[in-house]
Design an enzyme around this catalytic site. Sequence first.
Site, PDB file in Angstrom:
ATOM      1  N   GLY A 116      91.470  33.087  66.100  1.00 33.52           N
ATOM      2  CA  GLY A 116      90.734  33.963  65.204  1.00 33.52           C
ATOM      3  C   GLY A 116      89.455  33.320  64.719  1.00 33.52           C
ATOM      4  N   ASN A 117      88.874  33.907  63.698  1.00 32.60           N
ATOM      5  CA  ASN A 117      87.654  33.358  63.115  1.00 32.60           C
ATOM      6  C   ASN A 117      87.672  33.589  61.608  1.00 32.60           C
ATOM      7  OD1 ASN A 117      86.420  36.073  62.602  1.00 32.60           O
ATOM      8  ND2 ASN A 117      86.370  36.147  64.845  1.00 32.60           N
TER       9      ASN A 117
END
Length: 412
Positions: free
Chosen positions: A206-207
């Site tokens: 993810g980020n």
Amino acid sequence: MRIVLGVGGGIAAYKVASLLRLFTEAGHNVTVIPTEAATRFVGTATWEALSGNPVSNSVFDGVHQVNHVRLGHEADLVVIAPATADLLARAATGQAGDLLTNTLLMAHGPVLFAPAMHTEMWQHPATQANVETLRSRGAAVLEPATGRLTGADSGPGRLPEPEAIFDAAIALVQGQTDFQLPLAGRTVTISAGGTREPLDPVRFLGNRSSGKQGVALAVAARNAGATVRLLAAHMEVPPPPGVEVVPVETALQLREAALATAGDSDVFIMSAAVADFRPAVVSDTKIKKRDDSADPVITLVRNPDILQELVEVRNAAGPSGQHRLIVGFAAETGDSQGDVLAYAEAKLQRKGCDLLVVNHVGSDKVFGQDTNSVVILSRSGSGPQEASGTKAEVSAAIISRIGDELNHLALN
């Protein structure tokens, strides 16, 4: 400020309670005058409780105060919402069959109509003639929003969101002649949040995106009169009311949703933080950490470039797509090969989008924060535009720039 809020007899009357709340919370004294039909949708007790003032729709109540004359004389502003086809017709022909239409005839201050009705009613020549009559006499008539109506169908005729009506009303009182909502009748699709690429049923890549900027853009577009669709990846904030939400998780899901909605979008804003890569293989079971096994090797493959695909699809549509505006976001960091703006300018040319909103990101910048600082680059030849402040303020600047670009497209 003394405001008369006239409520027409349409299902959208329930949304006007929120508009009343906005006026009263801003410190204004509001007298609500519902039509008889409006009270079939929302009762007078609701209007009295929210306004703090008595409510009537009869010229025979409070006769000693001559309300049918006094209310219009004293009002600094009259707002009619929803302005149904019937109410527009009665106002345009100067009828005075109830307290509200009497008040309209006596109004000395600005008058704002926020129409809401079925699409065929709005587009009927009689309604359009009534609207032109009211405008020619100095009344302000908003364009209705486009979107889902009472039944299963959609189209122009939806009541603008309360926040949009509020903003237009305040602008009108302040003497602004360009109060009309800049994105009225437009459909704006916005991607927001960060995509998540699964490794196994438990883990993902993810980020740091929180979705705050995308949600703020959705609010700003909604308040500018647009019908807003939010393609929502992982977000740490809830989506705003009054927008359509399409949940997505991965970059591939976002791509599918984006391509499916691009055709009916006047504006597409790709503000989501989309993963550039995804695992080549997704395990059906949790990857176990065992002492007797080697460390796992994760092979990544490139995700599709959604922004570039949207531009290609738009360009392939020919004349039917030439007035669609595509806005990209670039979360950049500089390095020894170039600074943030240099990379962003190259990306703007490479992607082919109309606007590129650039921000300098880092572990303590942009992601998850309540403030932002951006530079808006354009392919139209206009110079860079800086915007900074809260994400709501930045979004308002971006939406305003989008309105300018749409006007530029319409002239070419």
